[in-house]
Design a protein around this motif. Structure first.
Motif, PDB file in Angstrom:
ATOM      1  N   THR A 101      20.961  33.026   7.445  1.00 27.32           N
ATOM      2  CA  THR A 101      22.080  33.838   6.992  1.00 27.32           C
ATOM      3  C   THR A 101      22.842  33.054   5.937  1.00 27.32           C
ATOM      4  N   GLN A 102      23.909  33.626   5.458  1.00 26.84           N
ATOM      5  CA  GLN A 102      24.721  32.930   4.465  1.00 26.84           C
ATOM      6  C   GLN A 102      26.151  33.423   4.513  1.00 26.84           C
ATOM      7  N   GLY A 103      27.041  32.645   3.930  1.00 25.05           N
ATOM      8  CA  GLY A 103      28.445  33.024   3.824  1.00 25.05           C
ATOM      9  C   GLY A 103      29.068  32.305   2.653  1.00 25.05           C
ATOM     10  N   ARG A 104      30.061  32.928   2.055  1.00 24.37           N
ATOM     11  CA  ARG A 104      30.738  32.290   0.911  1.00 24.37           C
ATOM     12  C   ARG A 104      31.628  31.135   1.364  1.00 24.37           C
ATOM     13  N   THR A 105      32.272  31.297   2.509  1.00 18.31           N
ATOM     14  CA  THR A 105      33.161  30.248   3.014  1.00 18.31           C
ATOM     15  C   THR A 105      32.540  29.629   4.260  1.00 18.31           C
ATOM     16  N   TRP A 106      33.067  28.483   4.645  1.00 22.96           N
ATOM     17  CA  TRP A 106      32.596  27.801   5.851  1.00 22.96           C
ATOM     18  C   TRP A 106      32.793  28.693   7.073  1.00 22.96           C
ATOM     19  N   ALA A 107      33.967  29.297   7.179  1.00 21.50           N
ATOM     20  CA  ALA A 107      34.257  30.171   8.320  1.00 21.50           C
ATOM     21  C   ALA A 107      33.315  31.374   8.331  1.00 21.50           C
ATOM     22  N   GLN A 108      33.070  31.937   7.167  1.00 24.88           N
ATOM     23  CA  GLN A 108      32.153  33.075   7.059  1.00 24.88           C
ATOM     24  C   GLN A 108      30.742  32.666   7.468  1.00 24.88           C
ATOM     25  N   ALA A 109      30.310  31.506   7.016  1.00 26.00           N
ATOM     26  CA  ALA A 109      28.972  31.020   7.354  1.00 26.00           C
ATOM     27  C   ALA A 109      28.833  30.827   8.859  1.00 26.00           C
ATOM     28  N   GLN A 110      29.862  30.297   9.488  1.00 25.09           N
ATOM     29  CA  GLN A 110      29.822  30.089  10.934  1.00 25.09           C
ATOM     30  C   GLN A 110      29.765  31.422  11.674  1.00 25.09           C
ATOM     31  N   GLU A 111      30.569  32.385  11.239  1.00 28.07           N
ATOM     32  CA  GLU A 111      30.573  33.702  11.875  1.00 28.07           C
ATOM     33  C   GLU A 111      29.245  34.417  11.666  1.00 28.07           C
ATOM     34  N   MET A 112      28.702  34.318  10.473  1.00 31.73           N
ATOM     35  CA  MET A 112      27.418  34.958  10.190  1.00 31.73           C
ATOM     36  C   MET A 112      26.302  34.307  11.005  1.00 31.73           C
ATOM     37  N   ALA A 113      26.368  32.995  11.189  1.00 30.61           N
ATOM     38  CA  ALA A 113      25.377  32.303  12.015  1.00 30.61           C
ATOM     39  C   ALA A 113      25.470  32.788  13.451  1.00 30.61           C
ATOM     40  N   ARG A 114      26.683  32.930  13.955  1.00 34.18           N
ATOM     41  CA  ARG A 114      26.884  33.425  15.323  1.00 34.18           C
ATOM     42  C   ARG A 114      26.261  34.820  15.470  1.00 34.18           C
ATOM     43  N   ASP A 115      26.538  35.676  14.500  1.00 33.21           N
ATOM     44  CA  ASP A 115      25.997  37.042  14.549  1.00 33.21           C
ATOM     45  C   ASP A 115      24.472  37.049  14.449  1.00 33.21           C
ATOM     46  N   ALA A 116      23.917  36.207  13.568  1.00 38.07           N
ATOM     47  CA  ALA A 116      22.464  36.158  13.395  1.00 38.07           C
ATOM     48  C   ALA A 116      21.775  35.662  14.661  1.00 38.07           C
ATOM     49  N   ILE A 117      22.340  34.652  15.297  1.00 34.48           N
ATOM     50  CA  ILE A 117      21.778  34.122  16.544  1.00 34.48           C
ATOM     51  C   ILE A 117      21.849  35.175  17.636  1.00 34.48           C
ATOM     52  N   ALA A 118      23.002  35.813  17.761  1.00 37.01           N
ATOM     53  CA  ALA A 118      23.175  36.852  18.784  1.00 37.01           C
ATOM     54  C   ALA A 118      22.194  37.986  18.566  1.00 37.01           C
ATOM     55  N   SER A 119      22.001  38.365  17.318  1.00 45.75           N
ATOM     56  CA  SER A 119      21.064  39.445  17.000  1.00 45.75           C
ATOM     57  C   SER A 119      19.640  39.051  17.382  1.00 45.75           C
ATOM     58  N   MET A 120      19.255  37.825  17.049  1.00 42.45           N
ATOM     59  CA  MET A 120      17.906  37.345  17.362  1.00 42.45           C
ATOM     60  C   MET A 120      17.677  37.299  18.875  1.00 42.45           C
ATOM     61  N   LEU A 121      18.704  36.910  19.622  1.00 39.96           N
ATOM     62  CA  LEU A 121      18.585  36.771  21.075  1.00 39.96           C
ATOM     63  C   LEU A 121      18.955  38.040  21.834  1.00 39.96           C
ATOM     64  N   ASP A 122      19.450  39.039  21.100  1.00 42.72           N
ATOM     65  CA  ASP A 122      19.882  40.302  21.693  1.00 42.72           C
ATOM     66  C   ASP A 122      20.960  40.077  22.756  1.00 42.72           C
ATOM     67  N   VAL A 123      21.988  39.304  22.356  1.00 43.01           N
ATOM     68  CA  VAL A 123      23.141  39.055  23.230  1.00 43.01           C
ATOM     69  C   VAL A 123      24.420  39.340  22.449  1.00 43.01           C
ATOM     70  N   ASP A 124      25.511  39.453  23.166  1.00 41.09           N
ATOM     71  CA  ASP A 124      26.817  39.661  22.540  1.00 41.09           C
ATOM     72  C   ASP A 124      27.210  38.389  21.787  1.00 41.09           C
ATOM     73  N   PRO A 125      27.680  38.499  20.544  1.00 35.76           N
ATOM     74  CA  PRO A 125      28.106  37.305  19.785  1.00 35.76           C
ATOM     75  C   PRO A 125      29.163  36.470  20.501  1.00 35.76           C
ATOM     76  N   GLU A 126      29.914  37.095  21.403  1.00 30.50           N
ATOM     77  CA  GLU A 126      30.927  36.355  22.160  1.00 30.50           C
ATOM     78  C   GLU A 126      30.305  35.315  23.090  1.00 30.50           C
ATOM     79  N   HIS A 127      29.018  35.446  23.356  1.00 31.11           N
ATOM     80  CA  HIS A 127      28.319  34.512  24.248  1.00 31.11           C
ATOM     81  C   HIS A 127      27.595  33.407  23.486  1.00 31.11           C
ATOM     82  N   VAL A 128      27.846  33.343  22.185  1.00 31.56           N
ATOM     83  CA  VAL A 128      27.181  32.355  21.340  1.00 31.56           C
ATOM     84  C   VAL A 128      28.236  31.488  20.664  1.00 31.56           C
ATOM     85  N   ASP A 129      28.035  30.184  20.757  1.00 31.17           N
ATOM     86  CA  ASP A 129      28.896  29.241  20.049  1.00 31.17           C
ATOM     87  C   ASP A 129      28.017  28.511  19.043  1.00 31.17           C
ATOM     88  N   VAL A 130      28.551  28.266  17.856  1.00 27.89           N
ATOM     89  CA  VAL A 130      27.784  27.636  16.794  1.00 27.89           C
ATOM     90  C   VAL A 130      28.465  26.358  16.335  1.00 27.89           C
TER      91      VAL A 130
END
Length: 128
Positions: A27-56
């Motif tokens: 994934t990618q993001g313009r800012t550090w915070a965006q990149a972290q949030e996008m990584a969380r979402d990408a991981i959650a999507s890959m694992l089919d879990v709620d993003p709230e259960h993923v820490d990056v």
């Protein structure tokens, strides 16, 4: 909550993010915070879990080993925290010794270079 380490590398105006332990997660993001949030979402999507259960834990990869400077800063901060804790303990020990010697709170403050009110606070918080 599961924690994943993601690697972020600067690509132009973007942070390009990969997750080494989950091949195919990119994934990618313009800012550090965006990149972290996008990584969380990408991981959650890959694992089919709620993003709230993923820490990056986002780790920067920088040109010319710039991450070494960040590691050195963190080590310095760790040393500073340890020094502050050691100073606080030494202050409590000094207050206890002055108190045991019958030195007044005001004199103890003057000797230690702190207010007598702070001496009282620290003395009240001392366990021994």
């Amino acid at each position: 909550m599961s924690t994943y380490q993601a690697v972020a590398e600067r690509e132009g105006a973007w942070w390009a993010v990969t997750v080494p332990e989950l091949p195919g997660v990119f994934t990618q993001g313009r800012t550090w915070a965006q990149a972290q949030e996008m990584a969380r979402d990408a991981i959650a999507s890959m694992l089919d879990v709620d993003p709230e259960h993923v820490d990056v834990e986002l780790v920067p990869i920088l040109p010319d080993h710039g991450e070494t400077a960040i590691e050195a800063l963190q080590a310095a901060r760790d040393r500073k925290r340890a020094a502050v804790a050691a100073e606080a303990q030494a202050m409590r020990d000094a207050i206890d010794r002055l108190k045991a010697a019958g030195v007044s709170v005001r004199d103890a403050g003057a000797i230690l270079g702190i207010s007598y009110q702070r001496v009282s606070q620290l003395s009240a918080g001392s366990s021994g």
